[in-house]
Design a protein around this motif. Structure first.
Motif, mmCIF file in Angstrom:
data_model
loop_
_atom_site.group_PDB
_atom_site.id
_atom_site.type_symbol
_atom_site.label_atom_id
_atom_site.label_comp_id
_atom_site.label_asym_id
_atom_site.label_seq_id
_atom_site.Cartn_x
_atom_site.Cartn_y
_atom_site.Cartn_z
ATOM 1 N N TYR A 143 0.856 -1.184 0.000
ATOM 2 C CA TYR A 143 0.000 0.000 0.000
ATOM 3 C C TYR A 143 0.888 1.228 0.000
ATOM 4 N N GLY A 145 -0.561 4.579 -0.147
ATOM 5 C CA GLY A 145 -1.433 5.746 -0.045
ATOM 6 C C GLY A 145 -2.529 5.677 -1.094
ATOM 7 N N ASN A 220 1.855 -4.155 4.956
ATOM 8 C CA ASN A 220 0.426 -3.986 4.705
ATOM 9 C C ASN A 220 -0.297 -5.281 4.355
HETATM 10 N N1 PMP Z 1 2.845 3.938 2.404
HETATM 11 C C1 PMP Z 1 2.714 2.947 3.285
HETATM 12 C C2 PMP Z 1 3.682 1.801 3.255
HETATM 13 C C3 PMP Z 1 1.687 2.976 4.227
HETATM 14 O O1 PMP Z 1 1.535 1.955 5.083
HETATM 15 C C4 PMP Z 1 0.805 4.098 4.246
HETATM 16 C C5 PMP Z 1 -0.309 4.207 5.273
HETATM 17 N N2 PMP Z 1 -0.718 3.067 5.893
HETATM 18 C C6 PMP Z 1 0.990 5.102 3.300
HETATM 19 C C7 PMP Z 1 2.024 4.999 2.403
HETATM 20 C C8 PMP Z 1 0.089 6.305 3.264
HETATM 21 O O2 PMP Z 1 0.313 7.120 4.362
HETATM 22 P P1 PMP Z 1 -0.809 8.132 4.885
HETATM 23 O O3 PMP Z 1 -1.923 7.314 5.432
HETATM 24 O O4 PMP Z 1 -0.094 8.947 5.905
HETATM 25 O O5 PMP Z 1 -1.222 8.952 3.696
#
Ligand code: PMP
Length: 439
Positions: A143, A145, A220
């Motif tokens: 994941y 974002g 994730n």
């Molecule tokens: N990259 C990764 C690996 C993540 O786990 C997440 C959020 N879980 C994000 C990006 C996105 O971050 P944000 O929720 O702060 O936008």
């Protein structure tokens, strides 16, 4: 009286004004109701019904210092009293960026943003501008974002198999309604930890690919570790073909160590995205990496924008977090490693005791994934998809009843302030919760 009566009433009230009743869609997954928090202190959070929980949700990752850490809140008060944000430059920005470049091995320069999503957006832009290419390789189950150009659905293994059987694509589907399929036309979605799939894609499309983006550990989807040599292969093959390697360390940055996962693994990506733990709960993220890429911001080729970027509260949070985590030569990391080991070992023993088929994937650092599954090992996204999500969600609900807050999907975060007593109480709770699961 129902244990969650006030949370239930507040959820109904919230839905009248706040679309969906929650501020981030994922939060509806909590059963029996998305809990309403009253306060948090250390490793504990208290809900509006007065129930206290040992917290392993940790706000989905950021709270590496636990709730309301005094060193952090003092630093934040001080920063706020000086003026929250200026839209001018200030010393906190220099200090925060300097610390990032000192600590993160791949970082010659850094920039600050507001969320992990924004950091990834910027990293992709830098990669495309640098290479003059459009395609981006990303992996199933990771994941990055929810921005248009990278957010894809997490299709189950079955869905992918039937799409492939029907001659369909390999599963690049928008992650949400309202997202144009066209925004994903440059995404190549590959299985992770699969060297052949990577080499094949690089062989066929190498000179069109701007970036390969990967979490260093697939946090994730099951906290799956990279196979030995896999990230090294990604590094070597991208370098050879002039492709930018972006390591998405939004979860692992400052969680796997002060140098992130890339510091721990000894791998130099071109760019790293960080967020969550770097601000201990204050909205802040960053991109750091090689001077040749960051130069594109300096010469104006790539815009990096944001009204609140680098605000005084955000930089104070970054500096206080780093100061706390650096104390006594990073002793907090040893504490977290021990706490996590205690939980993982204890939970594995309880699975055995209760005759439950489950797996706890722990690839190092204070984060792990607990799942119920008949698989012998979960080392890729396909086997991760075979887990019994409903059973785990039921377990998470039973854990809430026992005073332990865990994410309903199985990902556990551990903080520097979880104690040996917390571990013991958590294992007692898990013993009771497992005992109440059917089958
Ligand atoms: N990259 C990764 C690996 C993540 O786990 C997440 C959020 N879980 C994000 C990006 C996105 O971050 P944000 O929720 O702060 O936008």
């Amino acid at each position: 009286m129902n244990r969650y009566e006030k949370s239930k009433a507040k959820y109904e009230e919230s839905k009248r004004y706040l679309a969906g009743g929650v501020a981030s869609s994922l939060r509806t997954a909590m059963k029996p109701v998305p809990l309403f928090a009253q306060s948090g202190k250390g490793s504990k959070v208290v809900d509006v019904d007065g129930n206290s929980y040992i917290d392993y949700l940790l706000a989905y990752g950021p709270l590496i210092l636990g709730h309301a850490n005094p060193a952090l809140t003092d630093a934040l008060h001080e920063a706020m009293q000086k003026g929250i944000t200026f839209g001018l430059q200030h010393e906190g920005e220099i200090e925060a960026a300097k610390r990032l470049t000192e600590l993160l091995p791949c970082a010659e320069k850094a920039v600050l943003s507001g969320s992990g999503t924004e950091a990834v957006m910027l990293a992709l832009r830098l990669a495309r501008a640098y290479t003059g290419r459009r395609k981006v390789v990303r992996f199933h189950g990771h994941y990055h974002g929810w921005s248009d150009s990278i957010f894809t659905a997490f299709p189950s293994a079955d869905m992918r198999a039937s799409a492939a059987a029907a001659g369909g694509d390999s599963g690049v589907q928008p992650g949400t309604g309202g997202q144009s399929e066209l925004s994903l036309q440059d995404v190549i979605l590959l299985p992770w930890n699969d060297s052949d799939a990577l080499l094949e894609a690089l062989e066929s499309h190498g000179d069109e690919i701007a970036a390969v983006i990967s979490e260093p550990i697939m946090c994730n989807s099951g906290c799956i570790a990279p196979r030995p040599g896999y990230l090294e292969l990604v590094r070597a093959e991208t370098e050879r073909r002039g492709i930018v390697f972006i390591m998405d360390e939004v979860i692992t940055g400052f969680r796997l160590g002060l140098g992130g996962a890339h510091g721990r693994f000894g791998i130099q990506p071109d760019l790293v995205t960080i967020g969550k733990a770097m601000g201990s709960g204050i909205a802040v993220s960053g991109v750091a990496g090689s001077a040749k890429l960051m130069k594109l911001i300096e010469d104006g080729t790539v815009s990096h924008l944001g009204t609140l970027n680098g605000n005084g509260v955000a930089t104070a949070a970054v500096l206080a977090t780093i100061a706390e985590l650096s104390k006594n030569e990073g002793a907090a990391y040893n504490v977290m490693e021990d706490t996590t080991q205690g939980l993982v070992t204890g939970l594995r023993a309880l699975l055995k005791k209760h005759g439950k088929s489950g797996i706890i994937n722990h690839a190092g650092g204070p984060v792990f994934h607990f799942m119920f599954t008949e698989e012998e090992a979960v080392e890729d996204f396909a086997s991760f998809n075979k887990r019994d999500s409903a059973a785990y969600s039921r377990f998470a609900e039973e854990m809430l009843a026992e005073g332990v807050l865990v994410r309903p999907n199985g990902l556990w975060y551990v903080s520097a302030v979880h104690s040996a007593e917390d571990v013991e109480a958590t294992l007692q709770a898990a013993d009771a919760a497992l005992g109440r699961l059917p089958g």
